[in-house]
Design a protein around this motif. Structure first.
Motif, PDB file in Angstrom:
ATOM      1  N   TYR A 140      44.287  38.181  43.508  1.00  0.00           N
ATOM      2  CA  TYR A 140      44.132  37.318  44.678  1.00  0.00           C
ATOM      3  C   TYR A 140      43.479  38.074  45.836  1.00  0.00           C
ATOM      4  N   PHE A 147      39.570  37.936  45.843  1.00  0.00           N
ATOM      5  CA  PHE A 147      38.938  36.643  46.148  1.00  0.00           C
ATOM      6  C   PHE A 147      37.972  36.202  45.047  1.00  0.00           C
ATOM      7  N   HIS A 148      38.186  36.713  43.827  1.00  0.00           N
ATOM      8  CA  HIS A 148      37.367  36.327  42.682  1.00  0.00           C
ATOM      9  C   HIS A 148      38.068  35.174  41.977  1.00  0.00           C
ATOM     10  N   GLU A 149      37.540  33.969  42.148  1.00  0.00           N
ATOM     11  CA  GLU A 149      38.239  32.764  41.713  1.00  0.00           C
ATOM     12  C   GLU A 149      38.491  32.733  40.210  1.00  0.00           C
ATOM     13  N   GLU A 150      37.524  33.183  39.416  1.00  0.00           N
ATOM     14  CA  GLU A 150      37.689  33.160  37.965  1.00  0.00           C
ATOM     15  C   GLU A 150      38.813  34.092  37.526  1.00  0.00           C
ATOM     16  N   ILE A 205      41.352  35.006  39.364  1.00  0.00           N
ATOM     17  CA  ILE A 205      42.609  34.416  39.833  1.00  0.00           C
ATOM     18  C   ILE A 205      43.083  33.338  38.860  1.00  0.00           C
ATOM     19  N   ASN A 206      42.155  32.463  38.439  1.00  0.00           N
ATOM     20  CA  ASN A 206      42.506  31.402  37.487  1.00  0.00           C
ATOM     21  C   ASN A 206      42.975  31.972  36.160  1.00  0.00           C
ATOM     22  N   ARG A 266      47.416  24.901  42.067  1.00  0.00           N
ATOM     23  CA  ARG A 266      46.683  25.419  40.899  1.00  0.00           C
ATOM     24  C   ARG A 266      46.934  24.480  39.731  1.00  0.00           C
TER      25      ARG A 266
END
Length: 503
Positions: free
Chosen positions: A87, A90-93, A95-96, A217
């Motif tokens: 988190y 800030f790398h969305e992939e 994090i998911n 999420r």
């Protein structure tokens, strides 16, 4: 330099007393609400199902806790650390992926735990508690293992992405639903409603968590992909040690109840469980923010000895300065508290609670220090020390209960934590170079003296003179805490003024 007067510029606002109190207040406030709900629930339980029903509830809870600890692999704990790291990028992939990994392993371990609980039900009922009637109850509550795993995973997601207010919402709503479910079933079914009440209340709690996290999420991806199970292996090193420590702790608690059931009676198990709830549940307001706020903060500075020690000492300061007045008030009004929260049949638990007063105070010192090896990912040492403590705890408690009954059990809790404090201070001093600051030692000494006096007085019963003296000590302890924490009437007014302006 007095840490109460000047902040270390490298630690920032969140490491100050104000920052710690903010998050303690956030979680402590909702915890206060959930404690109030627990008060109502336990009062109803005491009236509707009595000490035997309380004992049955506690046995089922401890059994599911043990099996949950055996099977969840610590994912709900280690997942917070991993997701927090992702988190921060800030790398969305990423994090998911981390979220899906936590969910995949939570579901998988939960299903396995449920099957194991059902398989072990005959063994636990026959050989641990020597009560064949427990078998069907354990079958009924076995899905709780799955629900607890899913719930733990969703809370880990919220902690990892710093959605702390959502956690408080889940806790508050769940406590209200649990109250209505348990009271309705206890009233309509009596003792037969205990297993179903546990199952349905856990179902409601998990449903609330899923509803909240799905908005943050969503479950839009297929979590059962191979890459998520492969990625989860990285969580296991810290998680398995935390798991092993959880198994040892749950096993120790379950062993204690089995021994009390064998040496004493099922009623004594209920009294011990009630005393333990009084000692632990109603004071956990002080500790509730530590997993969500203190642990991630300590992990970020774990390699800087000076900042780490300062953060630990400040957390100890806040815990001790909040715990001492609360504990003195608790001991002073304990006979009234027991009669309000339970019934007169639970009065024998008072002796245990008074004797365990020292345990609660020492826990305020021990708890912040115990996070050091977890923050440094030194899981093996954490597990070893927890195992040593659990062995000593069981030995002392069995001896104490056998010799002096419930009062002896309370003294055993206190003595076991004295040993734990000495052990971790010596070991962590040599291993990590941790040294407690002089201001923290002074806070502990002053408040410790104020707490010891009520424990000593009330060990020989409550009367008007002792309660009057204790009220004076409560006033002194409260004033000392407020001064050390720099809380004044002006601070409180300014805080509420800022809240009003924001609205």
């Amino acid at each position: 330099m007095d840490v109460n007067l000047k902040e270390n510029k490298n630690t920032g606002k969140r490491d100050s007393y104000a920052g710690i109190l903010k998050y303690t207040g956030l979680f402590g406030g909702v915890q206060g609400f959930t404690v109030f709900i627990s008060v109502l629930r336990n009062k109803c339980a005491a009236a509707l199902i009595g000490t035997v029903g309380i004992a049955l509830t506690d046995i089922l809870n401890r059994s599911t806790d043990l099996i949950s600890s055996m099977t969840n692999l610590g994912i709900s704990f280690s997942g917070v650390r991993k997701l927090s790291e992702e988190y921060g990028t800030f790398h969305e992939e990423k994090i998911n992926d981390a979220v899906c990994t936590i969910r995949a392993w939570s579901v998988g371990t939960g299903l396995f735990g449920t099957l194991l609980c059902a398989a072990l039900a005959p063994f636990i009922s026959k050989y641990v508690f020597d009560d064949a009637a427990l078998r069907s109850a354990l079958f009924t509550v076995s899905p709780i293992i799955f629900l607890m795993a899913v719930y733990g995973g969703e809370v880990a997601v919220m902690k990892g992405i710093r959605r702390l207010k959502e956690i408080t919402v889940v806790s508050a709503v769940s406590s209200v639903l649990t109250l209505f479910i348990t009271v309705a079933l206890y009233f309509s079914l009596g003792l037969r409603g205990v297993p179903l009440a546990l199952l349905l209340s856990t179902t409601a709690m998990t449903a609330v968590a899923l509803a909240v996290t799905h908005r943050i999420r969503p479950w839009t991806k297929n979590i059962f992909r191979k890459k998520y199970f492969v990625a989860g292996k990285a969580l296991l090193f810290l998680g398995v040690a935390y798991l092993a420590a959880g198994i040892a702790g749950s096993g120790a608690e379950m062993a204690v109840r089995a021994i009390i059931n064998d040496v004493g009676s099922r009623t004594d198990v209920g009294l011990y469980a009630s005393g333990f709830v009084l000692c632990v549940t109603y004071t956990r307001i002080i500790f509730v923010a530590m997993d969500a706020d203190y642990f991630p903060r300590l992990s970020a500075i774990s390699n800087n000895v000076k900042e780490r020690d300062l953060a630990v000492d400040r957390q100890i300061d806040v815990c001790v300065l909040l715990m001492a007045p609360l504990l003195i008030a608790f001991l002073t009004f304990l006979p009234l508290i027991v009669r309000i929260l339970y019934t007169s049949s639970f009065v024998p638990a008072i002796d245990m609670c008074v004797a365990a007063g020292g345990y609660l105070f020492i826990k305020a010192i021990v708890a912040p220090i115990e996070y050091i090896p977890l923050a440094k990912n030194d899981s093996a040492l954490y597990f070893f020390l927890e195992l040593v403590y659990d062995i000593i705890f069981v030995g002392l408690l069995v001896a104490g209960y056998s010799l002096y009954g419930l009062r002896g059990a309370g003294w055993a809790l206190t003595i076991s934590y004295v040993f734990d404090l000495l052990m971790i201070v010596v070991v962590f001093g040599k291993k990590y170079g941790y040294r407690m600051g002089s201001n923290t030692i002074r806070n502990i000494f002053v408040q410790g003296c104020l707490v010891v006096l009520p424990v000593a007085m009330f060990s020989f019963g409550h009367d008007l003179l002792k309660c009057s003296i204790s009220c004076i000590l409560l006033f002194i302890s409260t004033v000392f805490s407020l001064r050390r924490l720099k809380i004044s009437r002006g601070n409180v007014k300014a805080y509420f003024a800022r809240k009003k302006m924001k609205k």
